[in-house]
Design a protein around this motif. Structure first.
Motif, PDB file in Angstrom:
ATOM      1  N   PRO A   3      50.440 -14.461   1.755  1.00  0.00           N
ATOM      2  CA  PRO A   3      51.628 -13.776   1.320  1.00  0.00           C
ATOM      3  C   PRO A   3      52.090 -12.449   2.479  1.00  0.00           C
ATOM      4  O   PRO A   3      53.247 -12.139   2.279  1.00  0.00           O
ATOM      5  CB  PRO A   3      51.342 -12.923   0.097  1.00  0.00           C
ATOM      6  N   ASN A   4      51.153 -11.988   3.146  1.00  0.00           N
ATOM      7  CA  ASN A   4      51.432 -11.020   3.941  1.00  0.00           C
ATOM      8  C   ASN A   4      51.221 -11.321   5.385  1.00  0.00           C
ATOM      9  O   ASN A   4      51.340 -10.640   6.324  1.00  0.00           O
ATOM     10  CB  ASN A   4      50.418  -9.765   4.020  1.00  0.00           C
ATOM     11  N   SER A   5      51.576 -12.660   5.630  1.00  0.00           N
ATOM     12  CA  SER A   5      51.485 -13.201   7.148  1.00  0.00           C
ATOM     13  C   SER A   5      52.754 -13.066   7.515  1.00  0.00           C
ATOM     14  O   SER A   5      53.901 -13.659   7.291  1.00  0.00           O
ATOM     15  CB  SER A   5      50.844 -14.574   7.287  1.00  0.00           C
ATOM     16  N   PHE A   6      53.199 -12.439   8.614  1.00  0.00           N
ATOM     17  CA  PHE A   6      54.687 -12.194   9.389  1.00  0.00           C
ATOM     18  C   PHE A   6      54.526 -12.651  10.717  1.00  0.00           C
ATOM     19  O   PHE A   6      53.653 -12.793  11.348  1.00  0.00           O
ATOM     20  CB  PHE A   6      54.944 -10.703   9.159  1.00  0.00           C
ATOM     21  N   GLU A   7      55.685 -12.988  11.100  1.00  0.00           N
ATOM     22  CA  GLU A   7      56.064 -13.447  12.461  1.00  0.00           C
ATOM     23  C   GLU A   7      56.897 -12.578  13.421  1.00  0.00           C
ATOM     24  O   GLU A   7      56.804 -12.585  14.325  1.00  0.00           O
ATOM     25  CB  GLU A   7      56.604 -14.969  12.319  1.00  0.00           C
ATOM     26  N   LYS A   8      57.722 -11.765  12.468  1.00  0.00           N
ATOM     27  CA  LYS A   8      58.659 -11.007  13.178  1.00  0.00           C
ATOM     28  C   LYS A   8      59.175  -9.823  12.326  1.00  0.00           C
ATOM     29  O   LYS A   8      58.962  -9.729  11.174  1.00  0.00           O
ATOM     30  CB  LYS A   8      60.052 -11.888  13.533  1.00  0.00           C
ATOM     31  N   VAL A   9      59.714  -8.776  13.113  1.00  0.00           N
ATOM     32  CA  VAL A   9      60.454  -7.574  12.505  1.00  0.00           C
ATOM     33  C   VAL A   9      62.002  -7.949  12.632  1.00  0.00           C
ATOM     34  O   VAL A   9      62.574  -8.349  13.738  1.00  0.00           O
ATOM     35  CB  VAL A   9      60.149  -6.401  13.398  1.00  0.00           C
ATOM     36  N   GLN A  27      50.561   8.975   5.796  1.00  0.00           N
ATOM     37  CA  GLN A  27      49.390   7.936   6.247  1.00  0.00           C
ATOM     38  C   GLN A  27      49.543   6.335   6.230  1.00  0.00           C
ATOM     39  O   GLN A  27      50.755   6.168   5.860  1.00  0.00           O
ATOM     40  CB  GLN A  27      48.209   8.389   5.208  1.00  0.00           C
ATOM     41  N   PRO A  28      48.912   5.749   6.841  1.00  0.00           N
ATOM     42  CA  PRO A  28      49.481   4.332   7.178  1.00  0.00           C
ATOM     43  C   PRO A  28      49.380   3.808   5.722  1.00  0.00           C
ATOM     44  O   PRO A  28      48.722   3.832   4.842  1.00  0.00           O
ATOM     45  CB  PRO A  28      48.068   3.659   7.944  1.00  0.00           C
ATOM     46  N   VAL A  29      50.490   2.854   5.642  1.00  0.00           N
ATOM     47  CA  VAL A  29      50.754   2.248   4.600  1.00  0.00           C
ATOM     48  C   VAL A  29      50.916   0.615   4.790  1.00  0.00           C
ATOM     49  O   VAL A  29      51.345   0.118   5.575  1.00  0.00           O
ATOM     50  CB  VAL A  29      52.105   2.744   3.889  1.00  0.00           C
ATOM     51  N   GLU A  30      50.463  -0.056   3.772  1.00  0.00           N
ATOM     52  CA  GLU A  30      50.492  -1.667   3.784  1.00  0.00           C
ATOM     53  C   GLU A  30      51.838  -2.222   3.676  1.00  0.00           C
ATOM     54  O   GLU A  30      52.512  -1.617   3.005  1.00  0.00           O
ATOM     55  CB  GLU A  30      49.551  -2.075   2.837  1.00  0.00           C
ATOM     56  N   ILE A  31      52.329  -3.150   4.432  1.00  0.00           N
ATOM     57  CA  ILE A  31      53.460  -3.416   4.533  1.00  0.00           C
ATOM     58  C   ILE A  31      53.333  -4.957   3.783  1.00  0.00           C
ATOM     59  O   ILE A  31      52.706  -5.710   4.328  1.00  0.00           O
ATOM     60  CB  ILE A  31      54.305  -3.854   5.861  1.00  0.00           C
ATOM     61  N   ARG A  32      54.212  -5.019   2.585  1.00  0.00           N
ATOM     62  CA  ARG A  32      54.088  -6.564   1.966  1.00  0.00           C
ATOM     63  C   ARG A  32      55.488  -7.108   2.018  1.00  0.00           C
ATOM     64  O   ARG A  32      56.616  -6.399   2.556  1.00  0.00           O
ATOM     65  CB  ARG A  32      54.127  -6.273   0.585  1.00  0.00           C
ATOM     66  N   ARG A  33      55.695  -8.375   1.686  1.00  0.00           N
ATOM     67  CA  ARG A  33      57.037  -9.216   1.879  1.00  0.00           C
ATOM     68  C   ARG A  33      57.954  -8.244   1.004  1.00  0.00           C
ATOM     69  O   ARG A  33      57.790  -8.092   0.044  1.00  0.00           O
ATOM     70  CB  ARG A  33      56.839 -10.426   1.386  1.00  0.00           C
ATOM     71  N   GLY A  34      59.193  -8.271   1.600  1.00  0.00           N
ATOM     72  CA  GLY A  34      60.258  -7.558   0.947  1.00  0.00           C
ATOM     73  C   GLY A  34      60.289  -6.088   0.946  1.00  0.00           C
ATOM     74  O   GLY A  34      61.226  -5.148   0.572  1.00  0.00           O
ATOM     75  N   THR A  35      59.391  -5.519   1.835  1.00  0.00           N
ATOM     76  CA  THR A  35      59.198  -3.988   1.774  1.00  0.00           C
ATOM     77  C   THR A  35      60.178  -3.609   3.026  1.00  0.00           C
ATOM     78  O   THR A  35      60.180  -4.132   4.003  1.00  0.00           O
ATOM     79  CB  THR A  35      57.839  -3.564   2.519  1.00  0.00           C
ATOM     80  N   GLY A  53      64.690   6.789  10.793  1.00  0.00           N
ATOM     81  CA  GLY A  53      66.057   7.388  11.239  1.00  0.00           C
ATOM     82  C   GLY A  53      67.075   6.691  10.422  1.00  0.00           C
ATOM     83  O   GLY A  53      67.125   6.721   9.004  1.00  0.00           O
ATOM     84  N   THR A  54      68.254   6.149  10.929  1.00  0.00           N
ATOM     85  CA  THR A  54      69.221   5.495  10.364  1.00  0.00           C
ATOM     86  C   THR A  54      68.968   3.911  10.240  1.00  0.00           C
ATOM     87  O   THR A  54      70.023   3.167   9.805  1.00  0.00           O
ATOM     88  CB  THR A  54      70.710   5.899  10.958  1.00  0.00           C
ATOM     89  N   THR A  55      67.958   3.502  10.909  1.00  0.00           N
ATOM     90  CA  THR A  55      67.627   2.136  10.980  1.00  0.00           C
ATOM     91  C   THR A  55      66.574   1.762   9.992  1.00  0.00           C
ATOM     92  O   THR A  55      65.534   2.183   9.738  1.00  0.00           O
ATOM     93  CB  THR A  55      66.984   1.588  12.338  1.00  0.00           C
ATOM     94  N   THR A  56      66.813   0.531   9.201  1.00  0.00           N
ATOM     95  CA  THR A  56      65.837  -0.016   8.267  1.00  0.00           C
ATOM     96  C   THR A  56      65.553  -1.470   8.948  1.00  0.00           C
ATOM     97  O   THR A  56      66.207  -2.103   9.559  1.00  0.00           O
ATOM     98  CB  THR A  56      66.339  -0.361   6.981  1.00  0.00           C
ATOM     99  N   PHE A  57      64.290  -1.852   8.598  1.00  0.00           N
ATOM    100  CA  PHE A  57      63.721  -3.129   8.996  1.00  0.00           C
ATOM    101  C   PHE A  57      62.873  -3.672   7.943  1.00  0.00           C
ATOM    102  O   PHE A  57      62.187  -3.059   7.175  1.00  0.00           O
ATOM    103  CB  PHE A  57      63.169  -3.420  10.354  1.00  0.00           C
ATOM    104  N   GLU A  58      62.533  -5.070   8.101  1.00  0.00           N
ATOM    105  CA  GLU A  58      61.591  -5.949   7.312  1.00  0.00           C
ATOM    106  C   GLU A  58      60.694  -6.591   8.355  1.00  0.00           C
ATOM    107  O   GLU A  58      61.062  -7.137   9.293  1.00  0.00           O
ATOM    108  CB  GLU A  58      62.370  -6.564   6.207  1.00  0.00           C
ATOM    109  N   LEU A  59      59.621  -7.068   7.675  1.00  0.00           N
ATOM    110  CA  LEU A  59      58.606  -8.032   8.381  1.00  0.00           C
ATOM    111  C   LEU A  59      58.954  -9.454   7.591  1.00  0.00           C
ATOM    112  O   LEU A  59      59.138  -9.406   6.387  1.00  0.00           O
ATOM    113  CB  LEU A  59      57.332  -7.732   8.202  1.00  0.00           C
ATOM    114  N   ARG A  60      59.136 -10.280   8.308  1.00  0.00           N
ATOM    115  CA  ARG A  60      59.286 -11.877   7.762  1.00  0.00           C
ATOM    116  C   ARG A  60      58.472 -12.778   8.290  1.00  0.00           C
ATOM    117  O   ARG A  60      58.079 -12.629   9.636  1.00  0.00           O
ATOM    118  CB  ARG A  60      60.823 -12.070   7.691  1.00  0.00           C
TER     119      ARG A  60
END
Length: 189
Positions: free
Chosen positions: A93-99, A169-177, A182-189
């Motif tokens: 569920p947390n395997s990502f290929e790109k930002v 502190q470091p936070v885990e990124i999950r699908r849909g996070t 700044g003014t830029t948002t991104f997700e891991l997919r």
């Protein structure tokens, strides 16, 4: 006596002008180092959120696959190339290929992930360069730790936000996070 008084007044005027000059330099440096966090920042954040809420294309429902003939004995012994490719890709569920940048000036940009940390900021050596006034030179880092992707704020001025909460502190990124820098948002997919 009046000459001494005139000299004293000139010295005091010169001293006042010098202090005004020093305080204006300090104010300019503070503004450059820490940026503005007032209405300009809030206005930029609202514009960023509006860009990120653009209508997304709706998924097309999949049709049932057509029946395939039974494979021969030779085909059963070796998996086909598409099956091999699917087996080599992580399926967790947390395997990502790109930002994928979802809002901001570089909206739509995609960066392929590797096992190496990804530096985010304005620095020329950053892997993901974000050129905006609210991003620090070395703002944050994405890193893989025990097969989990984490985002770490690098003591940035304006902070790193995960799902609209500032992280320290470091936070885990999950699908849909949603991660905002700044003014830029991104997700891991």
């Amino acid at each position: 006596m009046s000459g001494e008084l005139t000299l004293l007044v000139l010295r005091l005027v010169f001293l006042a002008i010098m202090w005004i000059f020093i305080f204006s330099i300090i104010y300019a440096l503070r503004s450059d180092l820490f940026g503005s966090r007032s209405r300009d920042y809030q206005r930029a954040m609202e514009q960023s959120r509006q860009q990120g809420t653009a209508p997304q294309p709706q998924p097309v429902p999949a049709t049932a696959p057509a029946p395939t003939p039974a494979p021969s004995a030779q085909q059963q012994s070796a998996p086909s190339r598409p099956q091999q490719a699917q087996q080599s890709q992580p399926q967790g569920p947390n395997s990502f290929e790109k930002v994928v940048l979802t809002s901001g000036p570089r909206r739509g940009t995609e960066i392929k992930l590797s096992d190496q940390p990804l530096l985010i900021g304005r620095s020329p050596d950053a892997d993901l360069r974000i050129q905006d006034d609210y991003t620090s030179t070395r703002h944050a880092r994405l890193l893989k730790w025990n097969d989990t992707w984490m985002v770490q704020d690098l003591d940035s001025t304006n902070g790193t936000y995960v799902n609209d909460e500032r992280v320290s502190q470091p936070v885990e990124i999950r699908r849909g996070t949603v991660v905002r820098i700044g003014t830029t948002t991104f997700e891991l997919r």
